[in-house]
Design a protein around this motif. Structure first.
Motif, mmCIF file in Angstrom:
data_model
loop_
_atom_site.group_PDB
_atom_site.id
_atom_site.type_symbol
_atom_site.label_atom_id
_atom_site.label_comp_id
_atom_site.label_asym_id
_atom_site.label_seq_id
_atom_site.Cartn_x
_atom_site.Cartn_y
_atom_site.Cartn_z
ATOM 1 N N ILE A 125 0.887 -1.157 0.000
ATOM 2 C CA ILE A 125 0.000 0.000 0.000
ATOM 3 C C ILE A 125 0.926 1.208 0.000
ATOM 4 O O ILE A 125 1.816 1.315 0.859
ATOM 5 N N TYR A 181 -3.069 3.842 -2.486
ATOM 6 C CA TYR A 181 -3.629 2.717 -3.231
ATOM 7 C C TYR A 181 -2.754 1.473 -3.051
ATOM 8 O O TYR A 181 -1.594 1.562 -2.679
ATOM 9 N N PRO A 182 -3.320 0.288 -3.330
ATOM 10 C CA PRO A 182 -2.532 -0.947 -3.298
ATOM 11 C C PRO A 182 -1.762 -1.130 -4.605
ATOM 12 O O PRO A 182 -2.207 -0.667 -5.666
ATOM 13 N N ILE A 232 -8.873 1.739 2.860
ATOM 14 C CA ILE A 232 -7.568 2.369 2.668
ATOM 15 C C ILE A 232 -7.728 3.887 2.693
ATOM 16 O O ILE A 232 -8.578 4.442 2.006
ATOM 17 N N ILE A 264 -0.539 5.662 6.598
ATOM 18 C CA ILE A 264 -1.447 4.835 5.806
ATOM 19 C C ILE A 264 -2.330 4.063 6.790
ATOM 20 O O ILE A 264 -1.827 3.466 7.741
ATOM 21 N N ALA A 281 -5.448 1.026 6.851
ATOM 22 C CA ALA A 281 -6.100 0.004 6.029
ATOM 23 C C ALA A 281 -6.565 -1.146 6.917
ATOM 24 O O ALA A 281 -6.135 -1.284 8.063
#
Length: 188
Positions: free
Chosen positions: A92, A105-106, A128, A139, A141
């Motif tokens: 990520i 984003y992944p 996310i 980050i 998630a």
């Protein structure tokens, strides 16, 4: 002369103790979004920290990965489900894009020269988001369900530049190639 040397030494010790006690660690961090994590680890490289809540009933993990970063750089955190190191990891990535908003984003990492474009991971990742404040990027998630137990091989990274909203290559020596390890979400 000896008194002056002692005073200087005492001053330096005092400053050193102050700096060490005021250093940011995972256990004394408060998230601006009032999120709370039951476990955390100060990672040994890149001024980074991982926070998590493991949910046994769903085998999911809520994570927050934080790293020091300038507004022109990027951060990434990844799980490598097939081995150790960067290649094969499922990442990520987050950065401030050219209009100043946060992008997260992944992206799967399949080589030493990955595209760093958004892509599907080999496991589920949801919720996310990312934030940037005071030279630190975070980050958030939810990862999982974890299929191979609670111990993972993970990789974390920072890079210094983003061009055309694409993270550019990170340094290939020192802490940037040492930033990997094992983590057990159940025992810490």
């Amino acid at each position: 002369m000896a008194i002056t040397s002692r005073l200087i030494l005492l001053f330096l010790i005092h400053i050193s103790l102050f700096l060490n006690s005021s250093a940011q660690t995972c256990s004394n961090h408060t998230f601006s979004t009032n999120r709370v994590f039951s476990s955390c680890s100060d990672l040994p490289y890149l001024q980074a920290h991982i926070h998590w809540n493991y949910i046994p009933s769903t085998r999911r993990v809520q994570i927050a990965y934080r790293a020091t970063q300038t507004s022109t750089g990027w951060i990434a955190w990844a799980i490598n489900p097939t081995g150790t190191g960067m290649v094969g990891s499922q990442a990520i990535v987050a950065f401030l894009n050219s209009n100043g908003s946060t992008t997260v984003y992944p992206t799967p990492i399949s080589s030493y020269n990955p595209s760093m474009q958004p892509g599907a991971l080999s496991f589920k990742v949801s919720n996310i988001s990312a934030e940037y404040s005071d030279n630190e990027m975070t980050i958030f998630a939810v990862v999982g369900p974890l299929n191979n137990g609670t111990t993972i091989d993970h990789v974390w990274q920072t890079g210094n530049s983003v061009s055309n909203n694409i993270p550019q290559m990170h340094a290939t020596s020192g802490p940037n190639v040492q930033s990997m390890g094992r983590l057990d979400f159940l025992s810490g």
